[in-house]
Structures are given as structure tokens and as C-alpha cells.
Design an enzyme around this catalytic site. Structure first.
Site, PDB file in Angstrom:
ATOM      1  CE  LYS A  78     -12.629  -0.433   1.278  1.00 54.07           C
ATOM      2  NZ  LYS A  78     -12.152   0.169   2.512  1.00 54.07           N
ATOM      3  CD  GLU A 127      -3.107  -0.976   2.129  1.00 52.51           C
ATOM      4  OE1 GLU A 127      -3.800   0.049   2.202  1.00 52.51           O
ATOM      5  OE2 GLU A 127      -3.228  -1.927   2.931  1.00 52.51           O
ATOM      6  CG  HIS A 181       7.037 -28.655   5.450  1.00 53.45           C
ATOM      7  ND1 HIS A 181       7.494 -29.911   5.767  1.00 53.45           N
ATOM      8  CD2 HIS A 181       7.253 -27.890   6.548  1.00 53.45           C
ATOM      9  CE1 HIS A 181       7.943 -29.924   7.016  1.00 53.45           C
ATOM     10  NE2 HIS A 181       7.805 -28.697   7.510  1.00 53.45           N
TER      11      HIS A 181
END
Ligand code: PA5
Length: 333
Positions: free
Chosen positions: A322, A211, A227
Site C-alpha cells: 500500500k 494472513e 467440472h
């Protein structure tokens, strides 16, 4: 000097604000769910690490509604704006199911909903950006959890964190961050932490670089990355060496085998990538250690923005998204 750099320096003040907050009046609970997104939701991640260190349980929910199993938990809905649709949806699910909840916000519909439903609320001081209110949001959530009995008294831990961050901001964090930003500039950052404190800090580094630095960044935690992800450095060494910078975050609370894994993993990937930095936590308590790591990442992220010649503050694409969502059917705001 950017506005964001000044805001980052207010973290000790924010943590002391939370320590001085009158304990909110909230329902008692044994465990909690913290619902929140992005720069607000990470307050839940901080709370979960604190709860784990006290052998209690805080689950973080970063989506719509609430997990189906929520019954006896206290729901804490945290949103800087108070208008984030996923968080509002979680709060409204709590109201619909008769589950006790608390709002932590600067304003917006979340506080209106709290008043309308008789829920408790903690009003957070407004910051120009949610991610710049990290101390207010995490501290506010923690004081709610303390008041409900999910965690113990947080005031001493918040004050220690404020002191440790203040000491770091007096010089060492700026120096470390400047060197790291020089090494990461123009690269994709990959941030590795151990489980618990290191993992939450690595996540915060990643989102701040996204950001503030407007740059892709990724994080993973040990031991899991040993892993799978560790194999991903093999086939394209030129990519790893020229375009990526790996940062290892170390914490005194890391399991000894995780500390060992960090050292061995670093050795194994060094030939095929650029390891840009090792950063170790400071302080004694979980909060001090966590914020001592995140403050360096915050400064690195603004350093990256400055080196790229951009203003770290605006997040236009989040706001645009948004707005687009709000015009579509089903938006809860
Ligand atoms: O940094 C940001 O702006 C975002 O990550 C927001 O924090 C996120 O979209 C949620 O908004 P709010 O913090 O207002 O609930």
C-alpha cells in the site's frame, strides 16, 4: 496465547454490537452494491448470501470504481481503515454519478468523504486488524442494508449467530480447530464449500490461513469444482498426499445434490490427496451457520501460526504494498 486468538474470541461481542446498533438513516433501495476489499470486502460476501436467502440482490465489487450498470442500487462502501484506494474510488464514483451511498468504516478518508458529500455513515469500533473486525463490518453492512429495505430485520439473526459462536468458543471449535491445525501444519490448505454459505466460509478460511498462518491456501466451491478442479488431483498423487490438506465445509442449506457431490468428490480424491477435515455448520439462520464455520477456520489459522512459531497479526507485505502504491501516480489516497 496470541493477541489474534483473543481478538477472534470477540466475534460474539461484535455481532451483538451490530444487533444493538441504532438503525442507520439511509436511502431506500431494492438492491445494493457493496464495495470493499480484503478483510472488509468479505462483509459484502456475507451480505450477498443473506440477500440471496431473502430473494433480493447484493452485488459485491472488489476493484476500482463501480460496475458500469450501477444506477438505482444503494452503494455501501466498507473499509476498516477508511483509506483503501479501491473502496475510496468506488465511493467517489458514486458521488460523481449522483448515486446514493453509505460509508462503513472506523475513520479515514471514507468517513470524511461521507461527511463532505452528505452520505450516511456507520462508525465501526476500531480493531488492530481489519480481519479481526469481521463481526463489526459484516454486521454494520447488514444493518445498513436492513435500513434501506434491501434485507429484512437482521437483529435476531445476528443474536443467533452470536449465541452459536459463543457456544462453539466454549470448547468444541477450539478442539476441532486444534486437530485440523495439526493435520494442516506444513501443508497448503485447499478449502471446499458448497455455494452460498459454504463458499463464503471457504473464502474466509483461505484468507485467514493466508494472513494469520502466512501460508498459501486456496478455496473452491461445489458444484463448479466438480467440472474442472477435481481432475487436478490425478497426475501428482505424491504432491496431494504429502503437501496439501483438503478441508470440506458442509452446510445444512446445501442443495441435496451438492451434499451428495461433496461426499462423492471426497471419495474420489481421497486416494490422491490428504483430506484433513470435514466441518459442518451449526445453527438455523444463514448468519449463524456461516459464522459457525468461519470461527473454526479463524482458530485453525492462528493454530497454524502458533505451530510455525510466528505472530499471526502483522501483515507487513500488505502494508508495504500500500505504501509503494501511494507513492506512484494515480493513487486515490
Ligand atoms: O487484512 C487486511 O489487512 C486486508 O485484507 C485489508 O482488509 C484490505 O487491504 C482492505 O483494507 P481495509 O479493510 O482497511 O479497507
Amino acid at each position: 496465547m496470541s493477541e489474534m486468538r483473543d481478538l477472534i474470541a470477540t466475534l460474539p461481542t461484535q455481532l451483538r454490537w451490530a444487533a444493538d446498533l441504532d438503525r442507520p438513516r439511509v436511502p431506500p433501495a431494492k438492491s445494493a452494491v457493496v464495495a470493499g476489499m480484503g478483510g472488509s470486502g468479505i462483509a459484502g460476501d456475507v451480505a450477498a448470501v443473506v440477500a440471496e436467502s431473502e430473494s433480493t440482490r447484493v452485488t459485491v465489487h472488489k476493484s476500482y470504481g463501480l460496475p458500469s450498470w450501477v444506477r438505482d442500487e444503494l452503494v455501501v462502501a466498507v473499509s476498516h481503515s477508511g483509506n483503501t484506494e479501491e473502496t475510496l474510488s468506488g465511493a467517489r464514483a458514486a458521488v460523481a454519478a449522483g448515486i446514493p451511498w453509505v460509508a462503513v468504516a472506523t475513520g479515514g478518508r471514507l468517513l470524511e468523504d461521507a461527511d463532505a458529500s452528505g452520505a450516511a455513515r456507520v462508525d465501526i469500533p476500531f480493531s488492530p486488524q481489519p480481519r479481526a473486525a469481521f463481526g463489526y463490518l459484516a454486521g454494520g453492512v447488514l444493518r445498513v442494508l436492513e435500513a434501506s429495505g434491501v434485507v429484512g430485520d437482521q437483529t435476531g439473526a445476528l443474536r443467533e449467530a452470536a449465541d452459536v459462536v459463543e457456544g462453539a468458543l466454549a470448547g468444541p471449535a477450539h478442539e476441532a480447530a486444534s486437530e485440523i491445525a495439526d493435520r494442516l501444519a506444513g501443508r497448503v490448505a485447499v478449502v471446499y464449500g458448497g455455494s452460498g454459505v459454504g463458499a463464503v466460509a471457504a473464502n474466509r478460511w483461505k484468507t485467514q490461513i493466508n494472513e494469520n498462518g502466512k501460508t498459501p491456501a486456496y478455496w473452491s466451491a461445489l458444484p463448479e469444482l466438480d467440472h474442472n478442479e477435481i481432475v487436478g488431483w490425478s497426475a501428482h498423487p505424491e504432491l496431494g498426499r504429502e503437501s496439501i490438506g483438503v478441508v470440506f465445509l458442509h452446510d445444512a442449506g446445501d442443495h441435496p445434490r451438492i451434499a451428495l457431490r461433496a461426499r462423492l468428490t471426497r471419495e474420489l480424491i481421497t486416494p490422491t490427496t490428504t483430506v484433513a477435515a470435514d466441518v459442518s455448520s451449526l445453527g438455523v439462520g444463514v448468519l449463524a451457520r456461516l459464522f459457525s464455520l468461519t470461527i473454526v477456520g479463524d482458530l485453525v489459522s492462528v493454530g497454524l501460526a502458533e505451530r510455525a512459531g510466528i505472530d499471526p497479526a502483522p501483515v507487513a507485505v500488505i502494508e508495504d504494498l500500500k505504501k509503494r502504491l501511494a507513492t506512484q501516480p494515480g493513487g486515490s489516497t
